[in-house]
Design a protein around this motif. Structure first.
Motif, short mmCIF file in Angstrom:
data_model
loop_
_atom_site.label_atom_id
_atom_site.label_comp_id
_atom_site.label_asym_id
_atom_site.label_seq_id
_atom_site.Cartn_x
_atom_site.Cartn_y
_atom_site.Cartn_z
N LYS A 164 0.80 -1.22 0.00
CA LYS A 164 0.00 0.00 0.00
C LYS A 164 0.84 1.28 0.00
CE LYS A 164 -3.76 -2.34 0.07
NZ LYS A 164 -4.01 -2.75 -1.32
N ILE A 165 2.12 1.17 0.38
CA ILE A 165 2.97 2.35 0.50
C ILE A 165 4.12 2.31 -0.49
CG2 ILE A 165 4.47 3.71 2.03
CD1 ILE A 165 2.84 2.73 4.38
N ARG A 188 -1.61 2.97 -2.27
CA ARG A 188 -2.59 3.94 -1.75
C ARG A 188 -1.94 5.19 -1.18
NH1 ARG A 188 -7.63 1.93 -1.41
NH2 ARG A 188 -7.97 4.15 -1.71
N ALA A 189 -0.65 5.08 -0.83
CA ALA A 189 0.05 6.23 -0.23
C ALA A 189 1.45 6.34 -0.81
CB ALA A 189 0.11 6.08 1.28
N ILE A 205 -3.09 9.11 -1.09
CA ILE A 205 -2.39 10.04 -0.22
C ILE A 205 -0.97 10.27 -0.72
CG2 ILE A 205 -1.40 10.26 2.08
CD1 ILE A 205 -4.10 8.34 2.63
N LEU B 218 2.11 10.64 7.03
CA LEU B 218 1.69 9.78 5.92
C LEU B 218 0.93 8.55 6.42
CD1 LEU B 218 2.18 9.20 2.75
CD2 LEU B 218 3.87 7.57 3.58
N LYS B 221 -2.55 9.36 7.92
CA LYS B 221 -3.53 9.68 6.86
C LYS B 221 -4.02 8.40 6.20
CE LYS B 221 -1.91 14.26 5.41
NZ LYS B 221 -0.98 14.87 4.42
N LEU B 222 -3.12 7.49 5.97
CA LEU B 222 -3.47 6.22 5.33
C LEU B 222 -4.44 5.42 6.21
CD1 LEU B 222 -2.97 4.31 2.94
CD2 LEU B 222 -1.03 3.36 4.19
N ARG B 226 -8.49 4.60 5.42
CA ARG B 226 -9.03 3.24 5.44
C ARG B 226 -10.23 3.15 6.35
NH1 ARG B 226 -3.67 -0.19 6.13
NH2 ARG B 226 -3.03 -0.29 3.95
#
Lengths: 230, 230
Positions: A164-165, A188-189, A205, B218, B221-222, B226
């Motif tokens: 996800k990162i 996602r980030a 993000i 970061l 925020k993630l 979610r």
DNA sequence: TAGATTGTTAATCGATTAACAATC
DNA sequence: TAGATTGTTAATCGATTAACAATC
């Protein structure tokens, strides 16, 4: 508000969405407290510490320290202060450092290599498990314990591992394209160390790390200090 | 206020101290505009640009762009917008990127090496002219065009060259000691990439670059994204 | 001219700081 | 107990956002 309402509100706050937003300045200060508290703990000067003490040592107003710790849901004892051990553990939990998050790094240049070597990231719940580049010299090598793959494998590996990162440490020119590629794959980030702002869909993000901005602040403060002293 | 008072106020603002403080958020956004404007200029799509255009492309409210450019003393033409070339040159001047500032870097580890390779710093008026370390393997070598000296030479070289900016890229343990050494030698501003807050006299400027803080923002925020989407 | 855009003044919003009762 | 410290509510401060007249 009667007792029933109060307890209902508590239930909502703890279990239901939306979670109340945490001020970003507070979020940024918590790691500072954490680093400081670990240092203090190692000095074995006592089990408790007050906001006054923390504030003095970190050049932050004690009232602000108290507010921040309150937001992190720490509870202190009047007159005594906060338990150092408890505070450390509360910050770890509040910031989610207990459950590690896996990440991929894209761009194994000087900065990328430096980030791969930051053992400290593991302490903060970030685990870089693979790196990507297009340089044949680097592909296949293991840098600071992290294997470097060809960029072409990014998409499949993100999908398969459910990463996800993404950490973006590339020059300006390919930054947007690689961002798009990461987002398509399911990232996602994005922690963006490239020198340009990248555009992403609204649900993704981006944290933009801009050294130019920081340098500007430093340089301007220096200039102003000189002017005001002359 | 009569005309006399107005003109007096202007004279004070322009030539005398104290200079009015510039909001830090504005200062941090100016390099973003700059990078964007240079890209736009290279696309040769016209000589003028509006705040609406800039704001849309950078995901910043147009009114904020206008405020920021106003603070940087840019002047636009109603209906037309701002001259792109003029804007670029105004930001360069306002941020002092025309007159280069020399700096020393202390700690030639992975991150220090990466920073030595940032050609971009020169664009922002920062020129790293020497580096220091205690590792005999590194001393005497030239990395990215910058020579590495023994730390013991720092004091004399800062004094002799009148260096005002120091870049600290060392681990936590020696950070405070090296800060003290830099300040004693005459450094006035420290760009601190070490993971700890360092204490300095009140007239010394420190800009603390904390990757842990950014990572926390970061990650939080993630997590929130979610929760709110589930 | 009509309409988009600037520049400036006012309103809003959120973070910091102050005040103070509760308490170990 | 007395006093330092917490936790919470209120005041202040500064940045963001809105409103709107001036204008090319």
């Amino acid at each position: 508000m009667n007792e029933m309402e109060v307890s209902m509100a508590n239930v909502e706050d703890r279990n239901d969405l939306p979670t109340k937003p945490i001020p970003e300045p507070t979020l940024r200060r918590l790691p500072l407290y954490y680093q400081y508290l670990k240092k203090v703990r190692d000095e074995h000067k006592g089990d408790f510490i007050s906001c006054t003490q923390i504030g003095n040592d970190l050049s932050i107003l004690p009232i602000q320290v108290r507010k921040d710790l309150g937001i992190a849901e720490a509870v202190g004892k009047p007159k005594l202060g906060y338990s150092i051990d408890e505070l450390i553990s509360i910050i770890e939990t509040f910031l989610g450092w207990n459950n590690t998050k896996d990440a991929y790094l894209v761009g194994v240049g000087h900065l990328g290599t430096a980030l791969l070597g930051f053992e400290r990231f593991k302490e903060y719940g970030l685990n870089i498990i693979a790196a990507f580049d297009i340089d044949k010299e680097k592909i296949g090598k293991t840098i600071h314990g992290v294997k470097v793959f060809h960029l072409g494998k990014l998409h499949d590996m993100v999908k398969r591992m459910g990463i996800k990162i993404g950490i973006l440490t590339v020059p300006a020119s390919p930054a947007q394209e690689l961002t798009d590629e990461m987002v398509r794959a399911g990232i996602r980030a994005i922690w963006n160390f490239s020198p340009v702002k990248v555009n992403v869909p609204p649900d993704i993000i981006v944290q933009h790390e801009n050294l130019a901005s920081s340098l500007v602040v430093l340089a301007k403060k220096l200039t102003l200090a000189r002017q005001n002293q002359s």
